[in-house]
Scaffold this active site. Sequence first.
Site, PDB file in Angstrom:
ATOM      1  N   GLY A 130      -6.551 -20.390   5.474  1.00 46.53           N
ATOM      2  CA  GLY A 130      -5.439 -21.196   5.959  1.00 46.53           C
ATOM      3  C   GLY A 130      -5.662 -21.625   7.395  1.00 46.53           C
ATOM      4  CB  CYS A 131      -4.234 -24.367   9.421  1.00 43.87           C
ATOM      5  SG  CYS A 131      -2.459 -24.222   9.142  1.00 43.87           S
ATOM      6  CG  PHE A 132      -0.806 -20.490  11.228  1.00 47.53           C
ATOM      7  CD1 PHE A 132      -0.668 -21.006  12.507  1.00 47.53           C
ATOM      8  CD2 PHE A 132       0.195 -20.775  10.309  1.00 47.53           C
ATOM      9  CE1 PHE A 132       0.426 -21.789  12.862  1.00 47.53           C
ATOM     10  CE2 PHE A 132       1.291 -21.555  10.649  1.00 47.53           C
ATOM     11  CZ  PHE A 132       1.409 -22.057  11.932  1.00 47.53           C
TER      12      PHE A 132
END
EC number: 1.2.1.38
Lengths: 325, 325, 325, 325
Positions: A130-132
């Site tokens: 994921g981006c986080f």
Amino acid sequence: MSIRVGIVGISGFGGGEALRLIAGHPSFELVYAAGEGSAGSRLADRFPGIPPRLAGLVIQKWAPAALPPLDLLFASLPTGASAEGLARVAGSVKIVDIGGDHRYAEGWTYGLADVWPDEITGQTRIANPGCFPAATLTALAPLLADRLIEPGNIIIDAKTGISGAGRGGADSRFGYAESNENLLPYGLLKHTHMPEMARTIERLGGGSAAGLVFTPHLVPMTRGVLATIYCRGSATTDQCLDSARRFYAGRAFIRVTDKPPQTKWATGSNLAFVSYAADPARRLVIAMGVVDNLGKGAAGQAVQNANLICGLPETAGLEGAPVWP
Amino acid sequence: MSIRVGIVGISGFGGGEALRLIAGHPSFELVYAAGEGSAGSRLADRFPGIPPRLAGLVIQKWAPAALPPLDLLFASLPTGASAEGLARVAGSVKIVDIGGDHRYAEGWTYGLADVWPDEITGQTRIANPGCFPAATLTALAPLLADRLIEPGNIIIDAKTGISGAGRGGADSRFGYAESNENLLPYGLLKHTHMPEMARTIERLGGGSAAGLVFTPHLVPMTRGVLATIYCRGSATTDQCLDSARRFYAGRAFIRVTDKPPQTKWATGSNLAFVSYAADPARRLVIAMGVVDNLGKGAAGQAVQNANLICGLPETAGLEGAPVWP
Amino acid sequence: MSIRVGIVGISGFGGGEALRLIAGHPSFELVYAAGEGSAGSRLADRFPGIPPRLAGLVIQKWAPAALPPLDLLFASLPTGASAEGLARVAGSVKIVDIGGDHRYAEGWTYGLADVWPDEITGQTRIANPGCFPAATLTALAPLLADRLIEPGNIIIDAKTGISGAGRGGADSRFGYAESNENLLPYGLLKHTHMPEMARTIERLGGGSAAGLVFTPHLVPMTRGVLATIYCRGSATTDQCLDSARRFYAGRAFIRVTDKPPQTKWATGSNLAFVSYAADPARRLVIAMGVVDNLGKGAAGQAVQNANLICGLPETAGLEGAPVWP
Amino acid sequence: MSIRVGIVGISGFGGGEALRLIAGHPSFELVYAAGEGSAGSRLADRFPGIPPRLAGLVIQKWAPAALPPLDLLFASLPTGASAEGLARVAGSVKIVDIGGDHRYAEGWTYGLADVWPDEITGQTRIANPGCFPAATLTALAPLLADRLIEPGNIIIDAKTGISGAGRGGADSRFGYAESNENLLPYGLLKHTHMPEMARTIERLGGGSAAGLVFTPHLVPMTRGVLATIYCRGSATTDQCLDSARRFYAGRAFIRVTDKPPQTKWATGSNLAFVSYAADPARRLVIAMGVVDNLGKGAAGQAVQNANLICGLPETAGLEGAPVWP
């Protein structure tokens, strides 16, 4: 020799960025695109700047049974929507799943490409981070590997641009007038990215991450993720920077900086920027990681993973410098 | 064989975008960079995402006498600042001047590359069009060439993102807090881009452009130019679209669209989008042109011009699709 | 003595701004609020900054038959949605319709309050002008009244912030990621605001407005409308400015400026800014008008109209200076 | 009876917002305005939307010796610039210093108005809190007072809009093109607001704040501050909310919310929003505070303090609801 590529989920931002990168990739030939909201349209109707050779490709409705012969499939579907369909095609095509359904799932390799490239090479099913997590774990990995911070005592204060949250038509919270000039925390104490971060911290750091705290924030900008991470440890700022420089020596997409990183440094690229500030007297280490949520945080890392599993140079199609300003 | 390239004016937005494009160009090797505000810095200090092979290049103070051997020089200096210096080096190096000093000047070719590529090929000194002219003239050229509109009766209502106006440190009008959520007309009846537009309209259209009206506006966005142009003529919308499709047939960077163009379609690319809406009953033709002011409006067109004068494929280094969203 | 007030359409931006102004009005007491999307909520759930005395008011579903006794009703419904309901209550309550259904309709007074205040005083049903007409007509009225421009030869190039177009949940075009850094023309040659502008120009200017051209643009900002208007006439800039200063002498909400007006000058206020630039040699007059689309362009002018029909001071509740930056 | 008021530092954002609030205040009469960058201009030249009665006031160069007779002076000068001048006039006029020079200085009262109103009433020299402290301390005060968190173990991750950092002309970091779509941490481990926060935490919380960690971030928006604060304590979310509701019972400007607060809820107002999320199992309390950095974070709180020291109702001139969207 060109590799026949498909994209599922092209109506979303992640799928659209995958399209952009595939269009500029020296070895990938896009032959299939599927998307819920845009099925029936030509690519050029949805992406007016697409190169002419791809303009006429008609977007399909995603139907696993009707998938044409492909070497490689990028999937970018909402959480919960990809598992069944991808299971039906997984035997016949290499898959990079940009969506969230297969992170740390049985039979899938977690594609944290700058940290574990060797594990990814030779695999056929990659679950893209994921981006986080991409911003956070890239910053933490060296410190955890070198045991400079405690894995059980990490607070992640993360900030994302709005393309990381969703599309405007879906929710008035993402409308321009509602979002512009607005900043907010959300999903407190229960964000979906928590488990993959905890799992990865434990793999990297040799201890439980049960104390992990993660607070995402929505920032009025289109792209970009910054994770500001508060850790416990006695290292100095220089020791942290050295740790990262050694850990990422020779890695193409990581920039270790002594200035606090800025999201705009990464826009449109697959780069990640990491930096550190420490105060040993207080046993405090602040780690910072910046990525473009659609680049290293989604489609960029997905192409990097695809390069690895296809035996291509890791940087193929990803050499473009960030767009600034 | 690589072409040795320099940039003068790398501290400005146009010079910075030239750097990004040159860094990704298959035939250009950057060996010299000069900039007033950043002299003495390494490129990586100013452009943290620059590829490692260029990171250590030290930015010079611009000194014509000290120019190293180069094949090609991009200049992007403020209006009034380039004439003298470039005159001293013009004999020994091909030049593309992104700045405004040499447009329609003696000994320089006006580089409207999508309209007059053949005039540019083989030249050594190219004056790159301004960002407003790039958007405006690209939209008007087919209509003028086909005599569908009157050259003497044109009103250009143009809008630019703030990078088209200048850098924040220079003027509080360009500060974030002052500019965000603010929209304004400026330079009424006297903008510096007027003469090059009038000259080009006359060359294209076979008549005087003395009646030209041009009103630029500053829009709270970083990049992008839209020109909405009100013309007199009896053509229908379809006739205008057909005129443009014929005029630009085979041209790589022009997209003729039947929907009104949006600035974000072009971001980060060298594309121009043109469209038209006409009401023959009122003898009204509205032409619309969109470019990225730093792409086709500056560095993108400059690289295109450089390709033409260096005998390279026109699209070399310019194939990247726009960054969206 | 307080005036009992209701709002219909409080879920929209216009209704929300009406709420803000009514909450701060010295003579209005809000006793009824209706809204499609928010029915059942308390006002404080939707408007967290609302004064405590209004926090507990429960938003109703709009039902004309169930309207409580009111002195004054503000309606802010989508075009097409208000006519039937308002007809049922029009006999028993004064109405200011912010929506578009009653402009120049039988039995309704067009509420261009700064131009025709005397016509509005004493009426009971006011159709509030649209946001584009508010900016445009305020700038044009003096020139038309003084016969300085030709009513038949007017081109309006108008720009609005995104709150003027609609809410994010309704349409992905208004999403943050899609809209930010994007500028576009829309509704070419057929916008719904055309007829009220043509009618008003004809009333003011003594001639047909059949040649009217109107091109709206969507600008990446939340609030603000700028109309840049190209007219034919022989007046000088000073004559235009003088005309406006005389026309609006003593009017509280109009500012005639010799600098081009900026949208941010008006944010959050009921002010309109007008300016002019003329070139008599070319018979060109450029008129410019700026309003906050939710202020003078919607709820601000609505409260001004309400003050007029309730016999209150015209500026009651509208004295707040604009919010800048 | 009107109170004669002056502003020093009207060229800055804080001074400008003070002007807006004073212009709408029922008891304040502005008779003096001084500003470095704008001396010699009329107020209307700098603030085009200012009410006509103030339009002609000429901005002075700040000269303590030439100060006219005043009852009350607002100072909003850069750090380091106000001490000497204010010392010369402090005997003859009540002062609220919005700048940073007198916080916790001898002879000055720290004006955390919602927490210690009684200490402020009757004073003559008030040092207004900084914008980060205003958001942070308002959120922490109840928890500290009720001993629900440890004063020695607080991490503040704070985010501000760009008007909180400075004006565009001063620094290219604050330019629109440079700042838009950019998010960054800055001033790590050494921000100027640290001491006043540590002092106040110690006063409120009964223990040393030596462990305080504070990381400010610059967010691409004009106004707004959000502090996300990580604390140690065993309270539940409900206990924290209850603590705040009791602590602020009857206080006009504080809203305790069970949803995470958003910066846009406060824009243009003197409101502060506080909320909490806790996980007793991990001894974690997250406190959140939101203010408008120019409202409660500067000029709004300054007017509130002025009301208190002038014996006026605390809410005079501050009743306006936030501007949304």
